[in-house]
Design an enzyme around this catalytic site. Structure first.
Site, PDB file in Angstrom:
ATOM      1  N   HIS A  18       0.963  -1.237   0.140  1.00 25.49           N
ATOM      2  CA  HIS A  18      -0.076  -0.048  -0.129  1.00 25.49           C
ATOM      3  C   HIS A  18       0.891   1.289  -0.104  1.00 25.49           C
ATOM      4  CE1 HIS A  18      -2.750   2.895   1.401  1.00 25.49           C
ATOM      5  NE2 HIS A  18      -3.688   2.333   0.832  1.00 25.49           N
TER       6      HIS A  18
ATOM      7  N   GLU B 132      -3.441   2.148  -7.328  1.00 26.34           N
ATOM      8  CA  GLU B 132      -3.907   3.129  -6.468  1.00 26.34           C
ATOM      9  C   GLU B 132      -3.015   4.229  -6.714  1.00 26.34           C
ATOM     10  OE1 GLU B 132      -6.217   1.787  -2.891  1.00 26.34           O
ATOM     11  OE2 GLU B 132      -4.230   1.731  -2.454  1.00 26.34           O
TER      12      GLU B 132
HETATM   13  P1  PGA Z   1      -9.455   5.866  -0.160  1.00 22.52           P
HETATM   14  O1  PGA Z   1      -8.277   5.213   0.377  1.00 22.52           O
HETATM   15  O2  PGA Z   1     -10.411   5.287  -0.623  1.00 22.52           O
HETATM   16  O3  PGA Z   1      -9.795   6.856   1.287  1.00 22.52           O
HETATM   17  O4  PGA Z   1      -8.868   7.069  -0.946  1.00 22.52           O
HETATM   18  C1  PGA Z   1      -7.864   4.205  -0.546  1.00 22.52           C
HETATM   19  C2  PGA Z   1      -6.750   3.314   0.068  1.00 22.52           C
HETATM   20  O5  PGA Z   1      -6.381   3.680   1.402  1.00 22.52           O
HETATM   21  O6  PGA Z   1      -6.146   2.494  -0.412  1.00 22.52           O
END
Ligand code: PGA
Length: 243
Positions: free
Chosen positions: A84, A156
């Site tokens: 992450h 992401e």
């Molecule tokens: P968010 O977070 O949906 O608040 O942008 C995504 C994540 O932490 O992977």
């Protein structure tokens, strides 16, 4: 780092009731370590699965304060989020370390949700694909096509996580297609076709359907919106509509 064991357990019980009719989508809840057990108990014998947000790469040993993959497995956990962006940027985890974690998770029978994504600076300097190529090839080093079947990739973009900025469906699709091409080149066309690629970054009930309508976006990784029962339920309903 939101919701302790009590709050998370109650949340999962309510979510289970909210989603009794939600057939046809895979739901994985990934609470903090301390909340894994109550969440696991709340969703036991339901289609919902549970994952951790991190783990240590060693099997066991003198790593005070750390949690191993086998400990998660011992609890009945199926998934673990690895790489992450907060682990990379706040805790300094390198591609090499993430690779060790992925290998260990597979060894103990966990399914990694392997996150990749570029920062805003990297995007603005046209380096998105280069960064993701590096994260993918290093993260998957030494992992064969059979093991790859247990891995979910999550794209992401760092600039979209917790910022309220969402990649447009077109922006997300463009990178998802690149990721699929990279998996194709690193493995095979079959591996690329079979790979589940999730989008994460400010996913909400309002934008989930638009993202999920694209065939290259196989699911979403939800952060902030998952903390609100009605919002998470709304996102699942959007996924059900598309499914
Ligand atoms: P968010 O977070 O949906 O608040 O942008 C995504 C994540 O932490 O992977």
């Amino acid at each position: 780092m939101n919701y302790g064991p009590n709050a998370a357990g109650k949340y999962a019980q309510k979510l289970r009731i909210n989603l009794l009719e939600a057939h046809g989508v895979d739901i994985i809840l990934c609470p903090p370590f301390l909340a894994l057990k109550p969440v696991f108990d709340a969703v036991v014998d339901s289609p919902m699965k549970v994952g951790a947000q991190n783990m240590h790469e060693a099997e066991s040993g003198a790593f005070t304060g750390e949690i191993s993959g086998s400990m998660l497995k011992d609890l009945g956990i199926d998934y673990v989020i690895l790489g992450h962006s907060e682990r990379r940027h706040v805790f300094g985890e390198s591609d090499e370390r993430i690779n060790l974690k992925i290998k260990r998770s597979l060894q103990v029978g966990l399914k990694p949700i392997f996150c990749v994504g570029e920062t805003l600076d990297e995007r603005n300097s046209g380096e998105t694909n280069k960064v993701i190529q590096r994260q993918l090839s290093k993260g998957l080093e030494g992992i064969d096509a059979e093991q790859l079947k247990s891995i979910i990739i999550a794209y992401e973009p760092v600039w979209a996580i917790g910022t309220g900025l969402t990649a447009t469906p077109d922006q997300a699709v463009e990178v998802h297609q690149e990721i699929r091409k990279m998996v194709h080149d690193l493995y095979s066309p079959v591996s690329a076709d079979d790979m589940s690629i999730l989008y994460g970054g400010s996913v909400k009930p309002e934008n989930a359907e638009g993202l999920l309508r694209n065939e290259d976006i196989d699911g979403v990784l939800v952060g902030g919106a998952s903390l609100k029962l009605d919002q998470f339920t709304g996102i699942v309903h959007a996924a059900l509509k598309v499914a």
